[in-house]
Design a protein around this motif. Sequence first.
Motif, PDB file in Angstrom:
ATOM      1  N   ARG A  52      18.972 -42.324 -22.926  1.00 53.53           N
ATOM      2  CA  ARG A  52      19.460 -40.959 -23.546  1.00 53.53           C
ATOM      3  C   ARG A  52      20.058 -40.811 -22.459  1.00 53.53           C
ATOM      4  O   ARG A  52      21.346 -40.224 -22.902  1.00 53.53           O
ATOM      5  CB  ARG A  52      18.754 -40.006 -24.181  1.00 53.53           C
ATOM      6  N   LEU A  53      20.138 -40.676 -21.034  1.00 56.32           N
ATOM      7  CA  LEU A  53      20.652 -40.086 -20.443  1.00 56.32           C
ATOM      8  C   LEU A  53      20.746 -40.265 -19.526  1.00 56.32           C
ATOM      9  O   LEU A  53      21.250 -40.495 -17.905  1.00 56.32           O
ATOM     10  CB  LEU A  53      19.570 -38.896 -19.508  1.00 56.32           C
ATOM     11  N   GLY A  54      21.905 -42.282 -19.576  1.00 54.56           N
ATOM     12  CA  GLY A  54      22.267 -43.349 -18.727  1.00 54.56           C
ATOM     13  C   GLY A  54      22.380 -44.362 -19.540  1.00 54.56           C
ATOM     14  O   GLY A  54      22.713 -44.108 -21.118  1.00 54.56           O
ATOM     15  N   ARG A  55      22.730 -45.268 -19.143  1.00 53.83           N
ATOM     16  CA  ARG A  55      23.236 -46.650 -19.374  1.00 53.83           C
ATOM     17  C   ARG A  55      22.531 -47.583 -18.435  1.00 53.83           C
ATOM     18  O   ARG A  55      23.143 -48.954 -17.841  1.00 53.83           O
ATOM     19  CB  ARG A  55      24.888 -46.581 -19.052  1.00 53.83           C
TER      20      ARG A  55
ATOM     21  N   PHE B 184      15.603 -48.197 -27.944  1.00 50.63           N
ATOM     22  CA  PHE B 184      14.988 -47.018 -26.989  1.00 50.63           C
ATOM     23  C   PHE B 184      14.616 -45.822 -28.500  1.00 50.63           C
ATOM     24  O   PHE B 184      15.778 -45.458 -29.103  1.00 50.63           O
ATOM     25  CB  PHE B 184      16.473 -46.699 -25.283  1.00 50.63           C
ATOM     26  N   ALA B 185      13.443 -45.893 -27.857  1.00 51.44           N
ATOM     27  CA  ALA B 185      13.551 -44.198 -28.928  1.00 51.44           C
ATOM     28  C   ALA B 185      13.459 -42.334 -27.515  1.00 51.44           C
ATOM     29  O   ALA B 185      12.408 -42.261 -27.528  1.00 51.44           O
ATOM     30  CB  ALA B 185      11.899 -44.245 -28.596  1.00 51.44           C
ATOM     31  N   ASN B 186      14.378 -42.085 -28.141  1.00 52.92           N
ATOM     32  CA  ASN B 186      15.247 -41.308 -27.317  1.00 52.92           C
ATOM     33  C   ASN B 186      14.618 -39.742 -27.956  1.00 52.92           C
ATOM     34  O   ASN B 186      14.792 -39.441 -26.951  1.00 52.92           O
ATOM     35  CB  ASN B 186      16.915 -41.194 -27.294  1.00 52.92           C
ATOM     36  N   SER B 187      14.811 -40.129 -28.721  1.00 53.26           N
ATOM     37  CA  SER B 187      13.508 -38.632 -29.694  1.00 53.26           C
ATOM     38  C   SER B 187      12.717 -38.502 -30.641  1.00 53.26           C
ATOM     39  O   SER B 187      13.283 -39.666 -31.268  1.00 53.26           O
ATOM     40  CB  SER B 187      15.455 -37.661 -29.556  1.00 53.26           C
ATOM     41  N   LEU B 188      12.226 -38.161 -30.468  1.00 57.00           N
ATOM     42  CA  LEU B 188      10.729 -38.211 -31.900  1.00 57.00           C
ATOM     43  C   LEU B 188      10.547 -36.368 -32.517  1.00 57.00           C
ATOM     44  O   LEU B 188      10.644 -35.773 -31.311  1.00 57.00           O
ATOM     45  CB  LEU B 188       9.402 -38.755 -31.020  1.00 57.00           C
TER      46      LEU B 188
ATOM     47  N   LEU C 247      17.414 -44.741 -41.177  1.00 59.97           N
ATOM     48  CA  LEU C 247      17.820 -43.379 -42.852  1.00 59.97           C
ATOM     49  C   LEU C 247      19.349 -42.704 -42.639  1.00 59.97           C
ATOM     50  O   LEU C 247      20.331 -42.793 -43.166  1.00 59.97           O
ATOM     51  CB  LEU C 247      16.800 -42.075 -42.763  1.00 59.97           C
ATOM     52  N   VAL C 248      19.923 -42.902 -40.957  1.00 60.01           N
ATOM     53  CA  VAL C 248      21.290 -42.469 -40.736  1.00 60.01           C
ATOM     54  C   VAL C 248      21.936 -42.702 -39.285  1.00 60.01           C
ATOM     55  O   VAL C 248      21.231 -43.621 -38.661  1.00 60.01           O
ATOM     56  CB  VAL C 248      21.003 -40.789 -40.481  1.00 60.01           C
ATOM     57  N   LYS C 249      22.794 -43.882 -39.556  1.00 58.20           N
ATOM     58  CA  LYS C 249      23.699 -44.632 -38.830  1.00 58.20           C
ATOM     59  C   LYS C 249      24.611 -43.629 -38.195  1.00 58.20           C
ATOM     60  O   LYS C 249      25.541 -42.730 -38.041  1.00 58.20           O
ATOM     61  CB  LYS C 249      24.731 -45.815 -39.298  1.00 58.20           C
ATOM     62  N   HIS C 250      24.295 -44.290 -36.485  1.00 58.40           N
ATOM     63  CA  HIS C 250      26.154 -43.551 -35.693  1.00 58.40           C
ATOM     64  C   HIS C 250      26.200 -44.385 -35.139  1.00 58.40           C
ATOM     65  O   HIS C 250      25.691 -45.731 -34.460  1.00 58.40           O
ATOM     66  CB  HIS C 250      25.077 -42.702 -34.777  1.00 58.40           C
ATOM     67  N   ARG C 251      27.999 -44.621 -34.467  1.00 61.18           N
ATOM     68  CA  ARG C 251      28.363 -45.083 -33.834  1.00 61.18           C
ATOM     69  C   ARG C 251      27.243 -45.868 -32.697  1.00 61.18           C
ATOM     70  O   ARG C 251      27.744 -46.248 -31.737  1.00 61.18           O
ATOM     71  CB  ARG C 251      29.803 -44.759 -33.251  1.00 61.18           C
ATOM     72  N   GLN C 252      27.330 -44.646 -31.672  1.00 61.09           N
ATOM     73  CA  GLN C 252      26.929 -44.658 -30.079  1.00 61.09           C
ATOM     74  C   GLN C 252      25.411 -44.261 -30.429  1.00 61.09           C
ATOM     75  O   GLN C 252      24.407 -44.385 -31.462  1.00 61.09           O
ATOM     76  CB  GLN C 252      27.820 -43.962 -29.472  1.00 61.09           C
ATOM     77  N   SER C 253      24.489 -44.794 -29.110  1.00 59.86           N
ATOM     78  CA  SER C 253      22.993 -44.253 -29.582  1.00 59.86           C
ATOM     79  C   SER C 253      22.773 -42.916 -29.333  1.00 59.86           C
ATOM     80  O   SER C 253      23.372 -41.877 -29.045  1.00 59.86           O
ATOM     81  CB  SER C 253      22.280 -44.463 -27.396  1.00 59.86           C
ATOM     82  N   VAL C 254      21.268 -42.811 -30.487  1.00 66.31           N
ATOM     83  CA  VAL C 254      21.767 -40.870 -30.883  1.00 66.31           C
ATOM     84  C   VAL C 254      20.078 -40.394 -29.150  1.00 66.31           C
ATOM     85  O   VAL C 254      19.565 -41.414 -28.813  1.00 66.31           O
ATOM     86  CB  VAL C 254      20.209 -41.437 -32.267  1.00 66.31           C
ATOM     87  N   THR C 255      20.577 -39.541 -28.900  1.00 63.91           N
ATOM     88  CA  THR C 255      20.401 -39.081 -28.093  1.00 63.91           C
ATOM     89  C   THR C 255      19.585 -37.746 -27.920  1.00 63.91           C
ATOM     90  O   THR C 255      18.076 -36.772 -27.570  1.00 63.91           O
ATOM     91  CB  THR C 255      21.299 -38.466 -27.278  1.00 63.91           C
ATOM     92  N   ALA C 256      19.401 -37.070 -29.442  1.00 64.59           N
ATOM     93  CA  ALA C 256      18.654 -36.341 -30.224  1.00 64.59           C
ATOM     94  C   ALA C 256      18.652 -35.832 -31.328  1.00 64.59           C
ATOM     95  O   ALA C 256      19.410 -35.950 -32.425  1.00 64.59           O
ATOM     96  CB  ALA C 256      19.432 -34.718 -29.983  1.00 64.59           C
ATOM     97  N   VAL C 257      17.021 -35.660 -31.989  1.00 63.43           N
ATOM     98  CA  VAL C 257      16.711 -35.659 -33.409  1.00 63.43           C
ATOM     99  C   VAL C 257      16.185 -34.321 -33.894  1.00 63.43           C
ATOM    100  O   VAL C 257      15.345 -33.561 -32.522  1.00 63.43           O
ATOM    101  CB  VAL C 257      15.502 -36.706 -34.008  1.00 63.43           C
ATOM    102  N   ALA C 258      16.207 -33.467 -34.694  1.00 67.04           N
ATOM    103  CA  ALA C 258      15.264 -32.462 -34.459  1.00 67.04           C
ATOM    104  C   ALA C 258      15.680 -32.572 -36.498  1.00 67.04           C
ATOM    105  O   ALA C 258      15.795 -32.575 -37.332  1.00 67.04           O
ATOM    106  CB  ALA C 258      16.061 -31.019 -34.326  1.00 67.04           C
ATOM    107  N   LEU C 259      14.274 -31.190 -37.000  1.00 62.83           N
ATOM    108  CA  LEU C 259      14.085 -31.423 -37.885  1.00 62.83           C
ATOM    109  C   LEU C 259      13.281 -29.468 -38.355  1.00 62.83           C
ATOM    110  O   LEU C 259      13.191 -29.206 -37.644  1.00 62.83           O
ATOM    111  CB  LEU C 259      12.339 -32.020 -38.470  1.00 62.83           C
ATOM    112  N   SER C 260      14.305 -29.008 -39.259  1.00 59.09           N
ATOM    113  CA  SER C 260      14.155 -27.860 -39.966  1.00 59.09           C
ATOM    114  C   SER C 260      12.787 -27.135 -40.203  1.00 59.09           C
ATOM    115  O   SER C 260      12.438 -28.288 -40.122  1.00 59.09           O
ATOM    116  CB  SER C 260      15.041 -27.737 -41.483  1.00 59.09           C
TER     117      SER C 260
END
Length: 514
Positions: free
Chosen positions: A492-495, A470-474, A156-169
């Motif tokens: 999410r917290l390392g490489r 990596f599913a870093n956030s659900l 749905l949305v692209k980021h340049r680097q790994s996504v670390t967190a998602v949240a919904l209203s």
Amino acid sequence: MKNKKGSGQKKANKRFSLSKDSFFAGNDSKRRRKVDGDGEGDVVESSNSEDDYYLGGSDAGEDEATEEKEEQKETADEARKRLAMAHLDRMRDIARRAKEEDDDEEESEKEDEKGARDSLVAQILQQKQLEDSGRVRRSIASRIREPEASDQFQVLVKHRQSVTAVALSEDDLKGFSASKDGSIMHWDVDSGKGEKYRWPSSEVLRSHGAKDPQGRATKHSKTVLALAVSSDGRYLASGGSDRHVHLWDTRTREHIQAFPGHRGPVSCLAFRQGSSELFSGSYDRTVKIWNAEDRAYINSLFGHQSEVLTIDCLQKERVLAVGRDRSMQLFKVPEESRLVFRAPASSLECCCFISNDGFLSGSDDGSVELWSVMRKKPVCIVKNAHALFAANQKFGGESERIPNGHIENGDHASENFDSSSVYSWVSSVTLCRGSDLAASGAGNGSVRLWAIGSETKDIQPLYNLPLVGFANSLAFAKSGEFLVAGVGQEPRLGRWGRIPAAQNGVAVHPLKLS
């Protein structure tokens, strides 16, 4: 002179003579009485007649006699007419009362309907409150249909680097995501149209409460590791490597406050449901409490002996936190106490509330654990939940109960899986709020759906949702109609692992309910 004076007095006496006044003259019924005293006496007039005390007494009697004469003069026709009019008035009163009763019945029916609607609304609100508090769970897991081949995660949305967190209203219409490159996105769930939050300058950050970087750092790191949105949707909190908790206004997407205080990267955030109270966990082994509405620091919670990785909170002032010290701790803020839960033989990576008395956690050995507040050990353990199968075999199998009361699910033959890899670490777990549907994510190529048994106290596998990366956030929608995943090529917290084929961004998977 004397003669003139005497003549003047005579004229005065003659002019003001009382005997000539008709009021005093000829009134035999009145007497004069002199009151003795030292000085001149006062004259008090009294009357022997009591009729003088009543005004118009004789006139009233004459009026009554006149009315009686008039009544005697009423003819027979006039009497019949008067009686007919009185009867007509009585009929009108009866008709009016009947109509009022009908109107009252209609109003009572309307009031009954209104009362039924109010009762239904009260039941819905009460059910919602019970679900939000975790005392009652919706049955959604049994209604999930098996995904078809066309049902896949869509970016749905692209980021340049790994996504670390998602949240919904709270209404599931808006979403938020953050990545290691420092970008924070605000996007629409249906269309995917997003807008980027812009970081203010260093001068503005300092004016909002941020402190200068410590140690060797010369500027604030923009790496974002955690996000949280308030229940009313007004505030978005972010935290990362700059050791600050940043507060944003979701309506204007502007930075409004920076909370310093942590001595390490801020790794996790959570708002208490229904309030502006914010909890933050950090690598400095503490959990801090803030008030977003007042822009104030409240308190710090101590207990972990290593980095705090994930926290969660419901309506009560209780915070669930896991750390790299192989423990999960439940902080009871008002009581100023905590409960410590120890993992059997692994380090816990993530956690979430199921209810006020139940929790779910994921470990770095690929296990998913179900906990109860009444026990210090897991009630149920699903080992190798995200193992790397040699031939893409289907997850699942018969459950077996072992003597210590734990439940372990799945095929545990060593030739079928490889859980020693970082790709099998359970990096995220989440629950559809107030329900029995849960999900877990790792880097093994799938997100797993689970059914949490309320009576059996176990975890049953449902379906696997393929996902590369990596599913870093659900995050589940409150209705259970879709699942959002924050995907990255790195953890999410390392490489310590990398999947080049993964697409950094936010992916959404629809869920069909029966």
